[in-house]
Design an enzyme around this catalytic site. Structure first.
Site, mmCIF file in Angstrom:
data_model
loop_
_atom_site.group_PDB
_atom_site.id
_atom_site.type_symbol
_atom_site.label_atom_id
_atom_site.label_comp_id
_atom_site.label_asym_id
_atom_site.label_seq_id
_atom_site.Cartn_x
_atom_site.Cartn_y
_atom_site.Cartn_z
ATOM 1 N N HIS A 59 52.818 54.492 42.977
ATOM 2 C CA HIS A 59 53.118 55.610 42.075
ATOM 3 C C HIS A 59 52.937 56.966 42.752
ATOM 4 O O HIS A 59 53.391 57.980 42.227
ATOM 5 C CB HIS A 59 52.297 55.517 40.782
ATOM 6 C CG HIS A 59 50.851 55.851 40.900
ATOM 7 N ND1 HIS A 59 49.850 54.902 40.940
ATOM 8 C CD2 HIS A 59 50.219 57.050 40.953
ATOM 9 C CE1 HIS A 59 48.673 55.499 41.003
ATOM 10 N NE2 HIS A 59 48.876 56.809 41.018
ATOM 11 N N ASP A 99 51.454 47.971 42.306
ATOM 12 C CA ASP A 99 51.348 49.409 42.601
ATOM 13 C C ASP A 99 50.806 49.594 44.015
ATOM 14 O O ASP A 99 49.651 49.951 44.223
ATOM 15 C CB ASP A 99 50.439 50.072 41.567
ATOM 16 C CG ASP A 99 50.421 51.586 41.687
ATOM 17 O OD1 ASP A 99 51.264 52.132 42.423
ATOM 18 O OD2 ASP A 99 49.561 52.214 41.037
ATOM 19 N N GLY A 194 43.597 62.573 40.974
ATOM 20 C CA GLY A 194 43.624 62.976 42.381
ATOM 21 C C GLY A 194 43.133 61.909 43.319
ATOM 22 O O GLY A 194 43.273 62.028 44.541
ATOM 23 N N SER A 196 44.182 58.698 43.212
ATOM 24 C CA SER A 196 45.188 57.640 43.294
ATOM 25 C C SER A 196 45.481 57.219 44.727
ATOM 26 O O SER A 196 45.599 58.053 45.627
ATOM 27 C CB SER A 196 46.492 58.105 42.643
ATOM 28 O OG SER A 196 46.396 58.098 41.253
ATOM 29 N N GLY A 197 45.596 55.903 44.914
ATOM 30 C CA GLY A 197 45.931 55.349 46.223
ATOM 31 C C GLY A 197 44.753 55.175 47.143
ATOM 32 O O GLY A 197 44.877 54.554 48.204
#
Length: 249
Positions: A59, A99, A194, A196-197
């Site tokens: 995403h 994801d 912030g 994410s990933g």
């Protein structure tokens, strides 16, 4: 710490979500990557799994939703622009399944005393509920998602069983076999906007990637992470390049 200039700068629905954490020792998370816009604004995190590849959430390909400039640099950062972004072909924006994404770097990163590769788990390796892990990132440090940190933050979290995470009091069946839940039973500790990933590290290996959740630090809703081990392959025949990750171990 390695920083990367992103290709995609569109809007994104808030999904990724460090609350209740601490500042780790300098250069202690040597494989974490800050994904940044062409203006130097951080919006997602990732992990360096090869000198030419970064692993992050799919995403993050849609665009930044948490734009802000990091407040502190250590002087050991390296920068590289992306050559290509390769999200998993089965990624589903509605269910958040699969994801996960690879970013091919235009210029390889130099491995040194400050930068190393992220250790990965074995294929389909699982985690017992209660196992302690840690997640790092530059995401919001408040439950509302409003405060942004000046430096990298880390929080320690226990793994939550899929059955508990899928209960009617939590995510009500929306957790798939490709996801991991982690969070404090008392709340107050979590990933936030912030992050994410970013990497969820258990037993020294990156088992998860910050994916989605419901708010930040709510005891009823643990953070949800992409289960990295579900996307590793013994034979390098998978059409999606993540099969290459087996070589990186």
């Amino acid at each position: 710490m390695t920083l990367l200039e992103s290709l995609h700068l569109n809007s994104l629905i808030i999904r990724g979500r460090i609350v209740g954490g601490y500042t780790p020792s300098p250069n202690s998370v040597k494989y974490i990557v800050s994904l940044q816009s062409s203006k130097g604004q951080h919006f997602c995190s990732g992990s360096l799994v090869h000198k030419s590849w970064v692993l992050t959430a799919a995403h993050c390909n849609i665009g930044p939703w948490a734009n802000y400039t990091l407040g502190a640099y250590e002087g050991t950062e390296q920068y590289s622009k992306p050559l290509s972004l390769i999200p998993h072909p089965q990624y589903n924006r509605s269910t958040n399944n699969a994801d996960i994404m690879l970013i091919k770097l235009g210029v390889p990163i130099e491995l040194n005393r400050y930068v190393s590769l992220a250790p990965l788990p074995k294929q389909n390796a699982g985690l017992l509920a209660g196992s302690m892990c840690r997640v790092s990132g530059w995401g919001s440090t408040s439950h509302s998602g409003g405060l942004t940190p000046l430096t990298l933050r880390t929080v320690k979290l226990p793994i939550v069983s899929t059955s508990k995470c899928n209960s009617s009091n939590s995510f009500s069946g929306n957790i798939t076999a490709n996801m991991i839940c982690a969070g404090s039973s008392t709340g107050g500790k979590d990933v936030c906007k912030g992050d994410s990933g970013g990497p969820l590290v258990c037993d020294g290996r990156v088992y998860g990637l910050v994916s989605w959740g419901n708010g930040c630090g709510d005891s009823r809703f643990p953070g949800v992470y992409t289960a990295v081990s579900r996307f590793l392959f013994i034979k390098n025949e998978n059409p999606w390049p993540l099969g290459l990750l087996k070589i990186f171990q």
